[in-house]
Design a protein around this motif. Structure first.
Motif, short mmCIF file in Angstrom:
data_model
loop_
_atom_site.label_atom_id
_atom_site.label_comp_id
_atom_site.label_asym_id
_atom_site.label_seq_id
_atom_site.Cartn_x
_atom_site.Cartn_y
_atom_site.Cartn_z
N UNK A 125 0.84 -1.19 0.00
CA UNK A 125 0.00 0.00 0.00
C UNK A 125 0.88 1.24 0.00
N UNK A 126 0.50 2.20 -0.79
CA UNK A 126 1.21 3.48 -0.86
C UNK A 126 0.25 4.55 -0.37
N UNK A 127 0.76 5.38 0.51
CA UNK A 127 -0.03 6.48 1.06
C UNK A 127 0.76 7.76 0.88
N UNK A 128 0.14 8.72 0.23
CA UNK A 128 0.80 10.01 0.02
C UNK A 128 0.20 11.00 1.01
N UNK A 129 1.06 11.66 1.74
CA UNK A 129 0.63 12.67 2.69
C UNK A 129 1.23 14.02 2.31
N UNK A 130 0.48 15.04 2.56
CA UNK A 130 0.93 16.40 2.35
C UNK A 130 1.09 17.05 3.71
N UNK A 131 2.25 17.64 3.92
CA UNK A 131 2.55 18.28 5.20
C UNK A 131 2.69 19.77 4.93
N UNK A 132 1.90 20.54 5.65
CA UNK A 132 1.94 21.99 5.50
C UNK A 132 2.76 22.55 6.66
N UNK A 133 3.78 23.33 6.30
CA UNK A 133 4.67 23.95 7.27
C UNK A 133 4.50 25.46 7.21
N UNK A 134 4.68 26.11 8.34
CA UNK A 134 4.67 27.58 8.30
C UNK A 134 6.06 28.06 7.89
N UNK A 135 6.26 29.36 7.84
CA UNK A 135 7.54 29.91 7.38
C UNK A 135 8.70 29.57 8.31
N UNK A 136 8.37 29.17 9.54
CA UNK A 136 9.41 28.77 10.50
C UNK A 136 9.73 27.29 10.41
N UNK A 137 9.04 26.59 9.51
CA UNK A 137 9.27 25.16 9.34
C UNK A 137 8.50 24.29 10.32
N UNK A 138 7.55 24.89 11.04
CA UNK A 138 6.75 24.14 12.00
C UNK A 138 5.57 23.48 11.28
N UNK A 139 5.33 22.22 11.58
CA UNK A 139 4.22 21.51 10.96
C UNK A 139 2.90 22.06 11.48
N UNK A 140 2.03 22.42 10.53
CA UNK A 140 0.74 22.98 10.90
C UNK A 140 -0.41 22.07 10.47
N UNK A 141 -0.17 21.22 9.48
CA UNK A 141 -1.23 20.34 8.99
C UNK A 141 -0.61 19.16 8.27
N UNK A 142 -1.26 18.01 8.41
CA UNK A 142 -0.86 16.81 7.70
C UNK A 142 -2.15 16.19 7.16
N UNK A 143 -2.19 15.95 5.84
CA UNK A 143 -3.39 15.42 5.23
C UNK A 143 -3.07 14.63 3.97
N UNK A 144 -4.01 13.81 3.54
CA UNK A 144 -3.86 13.11 2.26
C UNK A 144 -4.59 13.86 1.15
N UNK A 145 -5.26 14.95 1.50
CA UNK A 145 -6.04 15.76 0.55
C UNK A 145 -5.17 16.92 0.05
N UNK A 146 -4.73 16.81 -1.19
CA UNK A 146 -3.83 17.82 -1.75
C UNK A 146 -4.47 19.20 -1.80
N UNK A 147 -5.74 19.27 -2.19
CA UNK A 147 -6.41 20.58 -2.27
C UNK A 147 -6.56 21.21 -0.91
N UNK A 148 -6.86 20.41 0.11
CA UNK A 148 -6.97 20.94 1.47
C UNK A 148 -5.62 21.47 1.93
N UNK A 149 -4.56 20.76 1.58
CA UNK A 149 -3.21 21.20 1.96
C UNK A 149 -2.86 22.53 1.29
N UNK A 150 -3.18 22.65 0.00
CA UNK A 150 -2.90 23.89 -0.72
C UNK A 150 -3.71 25.06 -0.15
N UNK A 151 -4.98 24.81 0.14
CA UNK A 151 -5.84 25.86 0.70
C UNK A 151 -5.31 26.31 2.07
#
Length: 96
Positions: A1-27
């Protein structure tokens, strides 16, 4: 099984969100970018807020951007009218 996750970081490099939904990550990334642009405005207010409070307020304002824009529109329009009137008055005085 392959699972792709998108991790959203702020400008300081701190993780703010982790999701499998690419559009949610971009928003969310766009929302964080906008909040980072709002933070200096809040910081210049002179209010004594913690960094977390400032960030939370900025995010809240961005999430409610349409309502904030609608609330500010009359004041922005009024300021533009005053600016045009002053410019016109200045031009009239210079022509005299």
């Amino acid at each position: 099984m392959i699972k792709i996750e998108f991790v959203v970081l702020n400008s300081k490099g701190e993780e703010k969100m982790r999701t499998t939904d690419e559009l949610a990550a971009k928003a969310y990334d766009l929302m964080l970018d906008a909040a980072e642009k709002v933070m200096p405005i809040i910081e210049s207010s002179g209010l004594e807020l913690t960094e977390k409070q400032t960030e939370d307020l900025a995010i809240h304002l961005v999430k409610h951007g349409e309502a904030v824009t609608a609330a500010l529109a009359p004041a922005v329009k009024g300021a533009a009218v005053v600016k045009r009137a002053r410019k016109k008055n200045t031009e009239n005085i210079e022509q005299e």
